[in-house]
Scaffold this motif. Sequence first.
Motif, PDB file in Angstrom:
ATOM      1  N   ALA A 201       0.840  -0.655  -0.206  1.00 24.94           N
ATOM      2  CA  ALA A 201       0.038   0.356  -0.236  1.00 24.94           C
ATOM      3  C   ALA A 201       0.547   1.284  -0.087  1.00 24.94           C
ATOM      4  N   SER A 202       1.834   1.133   0.271  1.00 21.77           N
ATOM      5  CA  SER A 202       3.293   2.250   0.396  1.00 21.77           C
ATOM      6  C   SER A 202       3.901   2.469  -1.580  1.00 21.77           C
ATOM      7  N   GLY A 203       3.581   1.528  -2.048  1.00 18.08           N
ATOM      8  CA  GLY A 203       4.070   1.049  -3.560  1.00 18.08           C
ATOM      9  C   GLY A 203       5.025   0.834  -3.632  1.00 18.08           C
ATOM     10  N   ALA A 204       5.717   0.412  -2.803  1.00 16.74           N
ATOM     11  CA  ALA A 204       6.967  -0.499  -2.834  1.00 16.74           C
ATOM     12  C   ALA A 204       6.817  -2.201  -3.013  1.00 16.74           C
ATOM     13  N   CYS A 205       7.748  -2.590  -4.683  1.00 14.51           N
ATOM     14  CA  CYS A 205       7.047  -3.927  -4.526  1.00 14.51           C
ATOM     15  C   CYS A 205       7.926  -4.433  -3.608  1.00 14.51           C
ATOM     16  N   VAL A 206       7.179  -5.371  -3.423  1.00 13.39           N
ATOM     17  CA  VAL A 206       7.514  -6.915  -2.248  1.00 13.39           C
ATOM     18  C   VAL A 206       7.713  -8.042  -3.143  1.00 13.39           C
ATOM     19  N   ARG A 207       7.598  -7.804  -4.768  1.00 12.20           N
ATOM     20  CA  ARG A 207       7.960  -9.788  -4.484  1.00 12.20           C
ATOM     21  C   ARG A 207       8.297  -9.135  -6.484  1.00 12.20           C
ATOM     22  N   ILE A 208       8.917  -9.678  -7.557  1.00 12.23           N
ATOM     23  CA  ILE A 208       8.913 -10.723  -8.544  1.00 12.23           C
ATOM     24  C   ILE A 208       9.116 -11.597  -8.676  1.00 12.23           C
ATOM     25  N   PRO A 209       8.183 -12.611  -9.539  1.00 12.33           N
ATOM     26  CA  PRO A 209       7.806 -13.783  -9.584  1.00 12.33           C
ATOM     27  C   PRO A 209       9.814 -14.247 -10.597  1.00 12.33           C
ATOM     28  N   GLY A 210       9.718 -14.958  -9.883  1.00 13.13           N
ATOM     29  CA  GLY A 210      11.728 -15.210 -10.458  1.00 13.13           C
ATOM     30  C   GLY A 210      12.819 -15.090 -10.426  1.00 13.13           C
TER      31      GLY A 210
END
Length: 355
Positions: free
Chosen positions: A76-85
């Motif tokens: 909800a803060s806009g931070a990326c928490v996962r990129i698959p792979g």
Amino acid sequence: MEFVRNAWYVAGWSSEIDQELRRFTILDEHIVLFRKSDGTVAALEDRCPHRLLPLSLGKRLGDTVQCGYHGMTFDASGACVRIPGQSNLPPSAYVESYPVEERHDIVWIWMGDHDKADPGEIFDMPEFSDPAWAAHQGDALHLKANYMNVAENLVDPAHVSFVHPTTLGNPASENVPVHVSTEGKVIVAWRWIRDSEPVGFFKAFGGFTENVDRWHYYYLHTPCTAVIDFGSAPTRDAIGEDERDKGVRVFALHFMTPVTANYTIDRWMHLRNTALDDDTAADTMDTLLRKAFQEDKSVLEAIQEQEERPHKRRPIRIAIDKGPMVYRKRISELIEKERTQDLASNPTPAFVYHD
């Protein structure tokens, strides 16, 4: 088109935002809004930084949003928490977030510099919390018109006699002068029409049959909030200007949200000091106000159409335009101030010539 960014705008009524991912467009920016598990509202840029698919086309995973293209997930803060792979999360993998506040069943959003977002600046009125007043939300009026034209209409008592002859005005007010004050932060235009036939609104709602003293006070808060204080009292009561609560008094509130340069949403509601527990009174008011605001819509959209056509000379200004002219000047000054501050914060590197 440039907009004032360091300001609170209404994103929507509280009832418009739920747990689903919903796109809203504000100041020409697409934003996805949703309610988190604790009931608060999150607002994110509606565009994945990878291939630019709108996040509103993705999926809620708890209080995170998963892009529907490759599964990048943002909190909800806009931070990326996962990129698959991959385990590496580059600093550029984020989306913009926006400060949000919710009050009186209205969701406000700050579109500018986060550090300048002061919740104390959000529009409020004591009548919202006063048991002597009833609050009722109306509709969201969609206008194919620039927001400044809409705002000008809402600090202009003079148009009422001609645009709303059967609802909010009548011929008795045509030649009554309009007073304007531009000395404070809020632009105010007002006039009283004494000992005249009641207008259609108060015939239907207030039940007036004899002559009344009636008033219009238009308050325009920069950049996009307007309050119209209007009402009537029997002429025989001879009320003073500071005794409006003795009559049937209504505040029509307009929260304008600029969508694009030529599209505005005007969310309107009212506060009233009579028939507090009568839902039929609220319905009656809605019916009357819808008719009046549709009359405004026809005028404003016709003006927008003409503004976009070639014309040989600039429109003239007359005495009643003092409030609108000051409003436009203040908007221009706020935009210029923000532009200057941005340049000061992000100066262009000096060019150095090397032989």
